[in-house]
Design a protein around this motif. Structure first.
Motif, PDB file in Angstrom:
ATOM      1  N   GLY A 115       0.787  -1.227   0.000  1.00 43.59           N
ATOM      2  CA  GLY A 115       0.000   0.000   0.000  1.00 43.59           C
ATOM      3  C   GLY A 115       0.816   1.272   0.000  1.00 43.59           C
ATOM      4  O   GLY A 115       0.255   2.370  -0.138  1.00 43.59           O
ATOM      5  N   HIS A 116       2.128   1.167   0.166  1.00 40.59           N
ATOM      6  CA  HIS A 116       2.981   2.356   0.173  1.00 40.59           C
ATOM      7  C   HIS A 116       2.901   3.041  -1.190  1.00 40.59           C
ATOM      8  O   HIS A 116       3.043   2.405  -2.231  1.00 40.59           O
ATOM      9  N   PHE A 175       8.291  -3.596  -9.550  1.00 38.88           N
ATOM     10  CA  PHE A 175       8.440  -2.410 -10.387  1.00 38.88           C
ATOM     11  C   PHE A 175       8.894  -1.180  -9.594  1.00 38.88           C
ATOM     12  O   PHE A 175       8.860  -0.074 -10.107  1.00 38.88           O
ATOM     13  N   ASP A 176       9.306  -1.403  -8.355  1.00 33.35           N
ATOM     14  CA  ASP A 176       9.602  -0.280  -7.473  1.00 33.35           C
ATOM     15  C   ASP A 176      10.893  -0.527  -6.692  1.00 33.35           C
ATOM     16  O   ASP A 176      11.269  -1.672  -6.422  1.00 33.35           O
ATOM     17  N   VAL A 177      11.543   0.588  -6.334  1.00 32.65           N
ATOM     18  CA  VAL A 177      12.781   0.485  -5.554  1.00 32.65           C
ATOM     19  C   VAL A 177      12.647   1.213  -4.219  1.00 32.65           C
ATOM     20  O   VAL A 177      13.637   1.576  -3.599  1.00 32.65           O
ATOM     21  N   GLU A 178      11.411   1.420  -3.755  1.00 34.16           N
ATOM     22  CA  GLU A 178      11.211   1.945  -2.403  1.00 34.16           C
ATOM     23  C   GLU A 178      11.683   0.918  -1.374  1.00 34.16           C
ATOM     24  O   GLU A 178      11.759  -0.284  -1.654  1.00 34.16           O
ATOM     25  N   GLU A 179      11.958   1.394  -0.170  1.00 35.22           N
ATOM     26  CA  GLU A 179      12.487   0.527   0.883  1.00 35.22           C
ATOM     27  C   GLU A 179      11.580  -0.659   1.164  1.00 35.22           C
ATOM     28  O   GLU A 179      12.054  -1.766   1.435  1.00 35.22           O
ATOM     29  N   LEU A 231      16.417  11.393  -4.917  1.00 37.40           N
ATOM     30  CA  LEU A 231      17.457  11.253  -3.903  1.00 37.40           C
ATOM     31  C   LEU A 231      16.808  11.394  -2.536  1.00 37.40           C
ATOM     32  O   LEU A 231      16.138  12.390  -2.259  1.00 37.40           O
ATOM     33  N   TYR A 232      17.023  10.394  -1.689  1.00 39.23           N
ATOM     34  CA  TYR A 232      16.419  10.392  -0.363  1.00 39.23           C
ATOM     35  C   TYR A 232      17.485  10.225   0.712  1.00 39.23           C
ATOM     36  O   TYR A 232      18.450   9.462   0.536  1.00 39.23           O
ATOM     37  N   ASP A 233      17.311  10.940   1.805  1.00 44.28           N
ATOM     38  CA  ASP A 233      18.094  10.723   3.007  1.00 44.28           C
ATOM     39  C   ASP A 233      17.277   9.771   3.876  1.00 44.28           C
ATOM     40  O   ASP A 233      16.306  10.175   4.525  1.00 44.28           O
ATOM     41  N   LEU A 234      17.642   8.500   3.897  1.00 40.58           N
ATOM     42  CA  LEU A 234      16.824   7.480   4.550  1.00 40.58           C
ATOM     43  C   LEU A 234      16.814   7.618   6.063  1.00 40.58           C
ATOM     44  O   LEU A 234      15.871   7.167   6.719  1.00 40.58           O
ATOM     45  N   GLU A 291       9.557  10.513   1.305  1.00 40.05           N
ATOM     46  CA  GLU A 291       8.564  11.494   0.854  1.00 40.05           C
ATOM     47  C   GLU A 291       9.195  12.716   0.202  1.00 40.05           C
ATOM     48  O   GLU A 291       8.539  13.420  -0.572  1.00 40.05           O
ATOM     49  N   HIS A 292      10.473  13.006   0.506  1.00 37.51           N
ATOM     50  CA  HIS A 292      11.089  14.259   0.085  1.00 37.51           C
ATOM     51  C   HIS A 292      12.230  13.985  -0.897  1.00 37.51           C
ATOM     52  O   HIS A 292      13.326  13.591  -0.497  1.00 37.51           O
TER      53      HIS A 292
END
Length: 351
Positions: free
Chosen positions: A218-219, A227-231, A307-310, A317-318
């Motif tokens: 759901g993220h 298809f995604d590279v989110e955490e 580019l994300y600062d994890l 989100e930013h």
């Protein structure tokens, strides 16, 4: 040499396990292994889907390094140079166990099972769902008799292998959803039961628990994977026996290091780790490079960077890559760093 019993679960996200913060399930066996061993908090799959992840795990290369160009099932076999071959050469009795549907899948999209590996095809440990009817919810009823039949197959497998004359390497890969259950994350208690069954047959200090990849859950409005590279999709669980004396590992590791993580080869800390969603000729390909606390993503299709600062923004989100943003309400552009307070702008620009 000690046994290596590697138990992975398809599409298992970190957030499904209590050791990573889940409060829906109780997993006493996984928790016990974590208490004795090491919990990895930044372990990344090299591929965001099963075939790519398996291949990178098996041959210890990133997807772009394998030479495979398309996800078309026509790739050449990698047998002769896999972790299974390496472990066989070092004296291990090598086994793979997975659902029978994976056996046919492996013949076209994996081809990395090794030249001396015994493959155990576990008949129907995936649920037998009725076809989905558009516009309706599916049946949520748990079918405990199906679950017990699947568990018995795994118990029989463990019993047949726990007296191997040579050191054992077993890779047991479990499906997205275990037989008798109905949804991703609905079978975490069953997964823990299987870990408990493994503990009854093998020593705790030889059991490794992980996944091939995660899933979006759901993220950002997505409920699947690949298809995604989110955490949520690529930062996967890993619990090992005590690793280098540490209780937890907070620096990035990758599934291309499995022999190192098993203790078979010397561990080398990576400067960065990488994940891909497609092979390099495919147009809809995303790449993520994790370096320290930063993650740079590139979408080949849209030609956009992120580019994300994890550490500062774990929800991703930013996007720090672009200097301005378009305000859809005011219909004009604004400076990002003047509208969004972030104390690490200089570090982000250097990154």
């Amino acid at each position: 040499m000690k046994n290596i019993v590697f138990i992975s679960k398809d599409a298992l996200r970190k957030g499904a396990l209590p050791i990573y913060g889940n409060t829906d399930w109780k997993t006493p066996n996984i928790d016990a292994l974590a208490q004795k061993g090491t919990v990895f908090h930044r372990h990344y799959t090299a591929g965001a889907s099963t075939a790519m992840a398996f291949t990178s795990m098996a041959i210890q290369k990133y997807c772009y390094e394998t030479g495979r160009k398309l996800y078309d099932g026509k790739e050449a076999s990698e047998n002769g140079n896999t972790i299974f071959d390496v472990l066989h050469e070092r004296g291990y009795d090598v086994h793979i166990a997975w659902d029978d549907s994976y056996t046919s899948f492996a013949e076209t999209h994996f081809r990395c099972e090794g030249l001396h590996t015994t493959v155990h095809s576990l008949n129907r440990i995936i649920p037998q769902h009725e076809p989905h009817v558009t516009g309706q919810f599916d049946d949520l009823t748990f079918k405990d008799d199906e679950t017990q039949k699947g568990l018995q197959l795994i118990e029989d497998l463990f019993a047949s292998l726990d007296h191997s004359e040579k050191p054992l390497f077993l890779w047991l890969h479990l499906p997205h959803v275990f037989s008798g259950r109905n949804a991703y994350d609905s079978d975490i208690d069953v997964f823990d039961t299987i870990i408990g069954m493994a503990r009854a047959h093998f020593d705790d200090d030889c059991i490794y628990v992980s996944a091939d990849h995660g899933q979006m859950n759901g993220h950002k409005g997505k409920y699947s994977y690949g298809f995604d590279v989110e955490e949520a999709a690529i930062n996967i669980p890993l619990i090992t026996p005590k690793f280098n004396g540490m209780d937890r590992v907070d620096f990035p590791t990758t599934t291309t290091q499995m022999l190192e993580l098993f203790g078979v080869e010397p561990f080398e800390k990576r400067d960065y780790v990488l994940c891909e969603t497609a092979y390099y000729v495919q147009p809809k390909r995303k790449i993520a490079i994790v370096h320290g606390n930063f993650k740079l993503c590139y979408d080949k299709h849209s030609r956009q960077f992120e580019l994300y600062d994890l550490a500062y923004d774990p929800a991703e989100e930013h996007n720090l890559f672009y200097p301005e943003f378009y305000d859809t309400d005011r219909k004009c552009w604004y400076s990002l760093n003047q509208r969004f307070y972030y104390p690490g702008w200089q570090t982000a620009m250097e990154e």
